[in-house]
Design a protein around this motif. Sequence first.
Motif, mmCIF file in Angstrom:
data_model
loop_
_atom_site.group_PDB
_atom_site.id
_atom_site.type_symbol
_atom_site.label_atom_id
_atom_site.label_comp_id
_atom_site.label_asym_id
_atom_site.label_seq_id
_atom_site.Cartn_x
_atom_site.Cartn_y
_atom_site.Cartn_z
ATOM 1 N N ASP A 1 14.105 21.234 78.857
ATOM 2 C CA ASP A 1 12.890 21.549 79.598
ATOM 3 C C ASP A 1 13.204 21.418 81.077
ATOM 4 O O ASP A 1 13.731 20.386 81.511
ATOM 5 N N GLU A 2 12.917 22.437 81.840
ATOM 6 C CA GLU A 2 13.160 22.388 83.279
ATOM 7 C C GLU A 2 12.062 21.644 84.027
ATOM 8 O O GLU A 2 12.223 21.313 85.198
ATOM 9 N N GLU A 3 10.938 21.379 83.359
ATOM 10 C CA GLU A 3 9.838 20.641 83.974
ATOM 11 C C GLU A 3 9.752 19.252 83.368
ATOM 12 O O GLU A 3 10.215 19.005 82.263
ATOM 13 N N GLU A 4 9.142 18.317 84.113
ATOM 14 C CA GLU A 4 8.929 16.978 83.573
ATOM 15 C C GLU A 4 7.989 17.054 82.377
ATOM 16 O O GLU A 4 7.053 17.852 82.348
ATOM 17 N N HIS A 5 8.276 16.217 81.396
ATOM 18 C CA HIS A 5 7.493 16.228 80.173
ATOM 19 C C HIS A 5 7.298 14.798 79.694
ATOM 20 O O HIS A 5 8.180 13.954 79.861
ATOM 21 N N GLY A 6 6.135 14.504 79.126
ATOM 22 C CA GLY A 6 5.887 13.159 78.644
ATOM 23 C C GLY A 6 5.055 13.151 77.381
ATOM 24 O O GLY A 6 4.404 14.150 77.034
ATOM 25 N N SER A 7 5.096 12.039 76.661
ATOM 26 C CA SER A 7 4.281 11.870 75.462
ATOM 27 C C SER A 7 3.455 10.605 75.595
ATOM 28 O O SER A 7 3.913 9.601 76.151
ATOM 29 N N GLU A 8 2.218 10.651 75.095
ATOM 30 C CA GLU A 8 1.352 9.485 75.129
ATOM 31 C C GLU A 8 1.838 8.446 74.118
ATOM 32 O O GLU A 8 2.522 8.794 73.155
ATOM 33 N N PRO A 9 1.498 7.175 74.316
ATOM 34 C CA PRO A 9 1.905 6.147 73.351
ATOM 35 C C PRO A 9 1.439 6.485 71.934
ATOM 36 O O PRO A 9 0.302 6.875 71.728
ATOM 37 N N HIS A 10 2.356 6.357 70.985
ATOM 38 C CA HIS A 10 2.057 6.653 69.591
ATOM 39 C C HIS A 10 3.056 5.906 68.713
ATOM 40 O O HIS A 10 3.988 5.282 69.204
ATOM 41 N N ARG A 11 2.880 5.967 67.421
ATOM 42 C CA ARG A 11 3.833 5.359 66.496
ATOM 43 C C ARG A 11 3.859 6.180 65.211
ATOM 44 O O ARG A 11 2.933 6.947 64.929
ATOM 45 N N HIS A 12 4.931 6.024 64.439
ATOM 46 C CA HIS A 12 5.045 6.765 63.189
ATOM 47 C C HIS A 12 5.970 6.041 62.217
ATOM 48 O O HIS A 12 6.653 5.067 62.586
ATOM 49 N N PHE B 1 15.682 18.387 82.042
ATOM 50 C CA PHE B 1 16.142 17.482 80.996
ATOM 51 C C PHE B 1 16.565 18.259 79.756
ATOM 52 O O PHE B 1 15.907 19.207 79.349
ATOM 53 N N SER B 2 17.688 17.844 79.175
ATOM 54 C CA SER B 2 18.103 18.314 77.856
ATOM 55 C C SER B 2 18.406 17.080 77.025
ATOM 56 O O SER B 2 19.014 16.126 77.525
#
Length: 267
Positions: free
Chosen positions: A26-37, A83-84
């Motif tokens: 991804d050439e742009e910043e990327h994020g994920s919200e707190p989670h669990r699995h 980021f890769s």
Amino acid sequence: MHGFSVDRHFVTESDAPPVIVLAGSDEEEHGSEPHRHRRGQLFGSLRGLLTVTLEAGVWAVPDTHAVWVPPYHVHGARSHGPFSGFAVYVAFDACATLPPTPGSLRVSGLLREAVLRAAAWPAGGLDERGERIAGVILDEIRTLPVDPLGLPLPRDARLLRIARAILDDPSDKRSLEAWAAWAAISARSLSRRFVTETGFTFSAWRQRARLLHALALLADGVPVTRIALELGYSTPSTFIALFKRTFGAPPAAYRERLRLSSPAKPA
């Protein structure tokens, strides 16, 4: 499977296949919200920097490392600049012999090649060859050396409030006494409990928070001198020496590695 999208059923309920690998960029910043699995997860970087936040602490993931998160641990992640990377999801039962606590692992060439091979598999079950490669991935997670790229978070609500404020602004120069007054705790209790709950003195913890933030700024292409001044170091040479002592290489060398691993931009 290429790309970071995965069928939620495989992550939350299914134990088949035992290993699912995603790779993408991804050439742009990327994020994920707190989670669990239900599955354990290994976060890895191939280019750029990723930070992984858990209840227990914050981990930086440069392209030499990966972060292991066991099943059911609440976590979130954020990339910094282009980021890769890859994500390995491990079935709950297969995690029984893997590290029981989160940690940063120094990635081997064998793990990197096995992950990239597995990322090309189609969705579904594994054939005999796939099972062998999955076994290699699990063996590497189980045995790779752990490196101290994490920053543990305190449990005490007052100390945690201070820690999160410092992570939001690592350049904040308030003294220990000023932070203690801000959080309504005595300076002596703050000093003592910080060591008990994180293993670091308050000063050492704040210094480490600044250095982890410096990794993100380097990934964003910020010049070394500007980083040193923005983070409150008296001189760039002080910052460079601390960075090298912590990460084994000067910041300019780390930034150059990021530049060399970045894809060429079209003319």
